[in-house]
Motif scaffolding. Sequence first.
Motif, mmCIF file in Angstrom:
data_model
loop_
_atom_site.group_PDB
_atom_site.id
_atom_site.type_symbol
_atom_site.label_atom_id
_atom_site.label_comp_id
_atom_site.label_asym_id
_atom_site.label_seq_id
_atom_site.Cartn_x
_atom_site.Cartn_y
_atom_site.Cartn_z
ATOM 1 N N ALA A 286 34.158 37.619 133.886
ATOM 2 C CA ALA A 286 33.531 37.756 132.572
ATOM 3 C C ALA A 286 34.190 36.874 131.518
ATOM 4 C CB ALA A 286 33.578 39.210 132.111
ATOM 5 N N ALA A 287 35.497 36.629 131.658
ATOM 6 C CA ALA A 287 36.228 35.866 130.647
ATOM 7 C C ALA A 287 37.256 34.968 131.313
ATOM 8 C CB ALA A 287 36.914 36.808 129.659
ATOM 9 N N LEU A 288 37.460 33.810 130.722
ATOM 10 C CA LEU A 288 38.480 32.868 131.173
ATOM 11 C C LEU A 288 39.677 32.997 130.239
ATOM 12 C CD1 LEU A 288 39.118 30.528 133.159
ATOM 13 C CD2 LEU A 288 38.288 28.972 131.373
ATOM 14 N N ARG A 289 40.851 33.294 130.810
ATOM 15 C CA ARG A 289 42.054 33.498 130.002
ATOM 16 C C ARG A 289 43.068 32.413 130.303
ATOM 17 N NH1 ARG A 289 40.026 38.555 131.092
ATOM 18 N NH2 ARG A 289 39.803 39.914 129.278
ATOM 19 N N LEU A 290 43.835 32.049 129.280
ATOM 20 C CA LEU A 290 44.802 30.969 129.370
ATOM 21 C C LEU A 290 46.189 31.452 128.991
ATOM 22 C CD1 LEU A 290 45.702 27.944 129.461
ATOM 23 C CD2 LEU A 290 44.921 27.775 127.082
ATOM 24 N N ALA A 291 47.178 31.162 129.846
ATOM 25 C CA ALA A 291 48.585 31.383 129.523
ATOM 26 C C ALA A 291 49.262 30.021 129.530
ATOM 27 C CB ALA A 291 49.237 32.315 130.538
ATOM 28 N N TYR A 292 50.186 29.813 128.606
ATOM 29 C CA TYR A 292 50.825 28.498 128.435
ATOM 30 C C TYR A 292 52.334 28.634 128.480
ATOM 31 C CZ TYR A 292 52.767 24.524 125.835
ATOM 32 O OH TYR A 292 53.522 23.459 125.426
ATOM 33 N N ALA A 293 53.004 27.661 129.115
ATOM 34 C CA ALA A 293 54.459 27.581 129.101
ATOM 35 C C ALA A 293 54.842 26.150 128.770
ATOM 36 C CB ALA A 293 55.050 27.984 130.449
ATOM 37 N N GLY A 294 55.702 25.985 127.792
ATOM 38 C CA GLY A 294 56.117 24.654 127.365
ATOM 39 C C GLY A 294 56.555 24.687 125.913
ATOM 40 N N HIS A 295 56.755 23.503 125.327
ATOM 41 C CA HIS A 295 57.186 23.424 123.935
ATOM 42 C C HIS A 295 56.093 23.973 123.022
ATOM 43 C CE1 HIS A 295 58.619 21.813 120.132
ATOM 44 N NE2 HIS A 295 59.758 21.485 120.724
ATOM 45 N N PRO A 296 56.441 24.811 122.063
ATOM 46 C CA PRO A 296 55.409 25.411 121.199
ATOM 47 C C PRO A 296 54.554 24.379 120.471
ATOM 48 C CG PRO A 296 57.502 26.542 120.917
ATOM 49 C CD PRO A 296 57.786 25.336 121.765
ATOM 50 N N ASP A 297 55.144 23.234 120.098
ATOM 51 C CA ASP A 297 54.382 22.231 119.363
ATOM 52 C C ASP A 297 53.322 21.545 120.215
ATOM 53 O OD1 ASP A 297 55.893 22.827 117.161
ATOM 54 O OD2 ASP A 297 57.161 21.038 117.264
ATOM 55 N N ASP A 298 53.374 21.733 121.529
ATOM 56 C CA ASP A 298 52.398 21.114 122.426
ATOM 57 C C ASP A 298 51.258 22.055 122.819
ATOM 58 O OD1 ASP A 298 53.697 18.633 122.581
ATOM 59 O OD2 ASP A 298 55.035 19.344 124.157
ATOM 60 N N GLU A 299 51.313 23.289 122.351
ATOM 61 C CA GLU A 299 50.326 24.263 122.829
ATOM 62 C C GLU A 299 48.904 23.880 122.430
ATOM 63 O OE1 GLU A 299 49.552 29.083 123.082
ATOM 64 O OE2 GLU A 299 51.250 28.302 121.918
ATOM 65 N N ASP A 300 48.717 23.394 121.201
ATOM 66 C CA ASP A 300 47.362 23.016 120.777
ATOM 67 C C ASP A 300 46.806 21.907 121.663
ATOM 68 O OD1 ASP A 300 47.428 24.895 118.783
ATOM 69 O OD2 ASP A 300 47.846 23.479 117.160
ATOM 70 N N ASP A 301 47.647 20.920 121.998
ATOM 71 C CA ASP A 301 47.211 19.840 122.877
ATOM 72 C C ASP A 301 46.848 20.385 124.250
ATOM 73 O OD1 ASP A 301 46.704 17.312 123.956
ATOM 74 O OD2 ASP A 301 48.817 16.962 124.429
ATOM 75 N N ALA A 302 47.648 21.308 124.748
ATOM 76 C CA ALA A 302 47.359 21.902 126.057
ATOM 77 C C ALA A 302 46.010 22.610 126.045
ATOM 78 C CB ALA A 302 48.469 22.877 126.448
ATOM 79 N N VAL A 303 45.712 23.302 124.961
ATOM 80 C CA VAL A 303 44.426 24.009 124.855
ATOM 81 C C VAL A 303 43.272 23.011 124.847
ATOM 82 C CG1 VAL A 303 43.002 25.454 123.362
ATOM 83 C CG2 VAL A 303 45.405 26.041 123.734
#
Length: 249
Positions: free
Chosen positions: A24-41
């Motif tokens: 029903a939903a696609l979920r994302l978890a991220y690991a890395g430098h906080p300033d790179d999270e937007d780029d990862a998304v």
Amino acid sequence: MLGLTRTLRLAHGPGAVRLTWDGAALRLAYAGHPDDEDDAVVRVRRLVDADAPVDAVAARLGDDPHLADDVASSPGLRLPGATDTAEAAIQALVSQQISMAAAARCSAKLTEAYGERLVLPGVADGSETSVGWLFPRMEALAASDPATLPMPRARGRALVGLAGALASGALVLDPDASWPEQRVALLALPGIGPWTADVVGLRALGARDVLLGTDLAIRRQLEARGVGATAAWAPYRSYATVHLWRPYV
């Protein structure tokens, strides 16, 4: 629940994303430098074609009797994207005239030989977890000996040339730039033909109007369905290509 983990080269260092789909939903978890999270998304959104104009695609392709059943059976079909344009371009070249399984094995060999092992805090629970490898830098592939690569010699030379063009900036692949202009630049490189260039457009750049007419499976589908012209599918022929591919994947 389905899951996918991807490693990323980001501005402040390596990172990883974990995607999970519960139906029903696609979920994302991220690991890395906080300033790179937007780029990862942003990269993940391109990977899953999150911004696809699904209603417009369905309206255009669903009106064609050659594709109506496909559209009805696979509503909201997305393009298979990428989190790294250079990596996806190399993988497109690797995939020339071989099966998907063979291409995956070849990419794995390249990664093990020229990539980097990555260990990051776990994207699920914060524990230290190895999540695999980073795909090789273009500089590393550009410096490799084509004779040692796990592919025919001519393709190895083309891979080294493509990696060199990407590493030097002679070739820039940008999802937000003109696809026709980038296609011309790709075709100017030795060993890059229409099939490879168009796969780069569809998968690496998310170009929405690429009909992969040089692909054997696509040609077979067009012939079997009696399709003589595809202009009516524009500007969404990439989505038509994915529909036509489905019987083979």
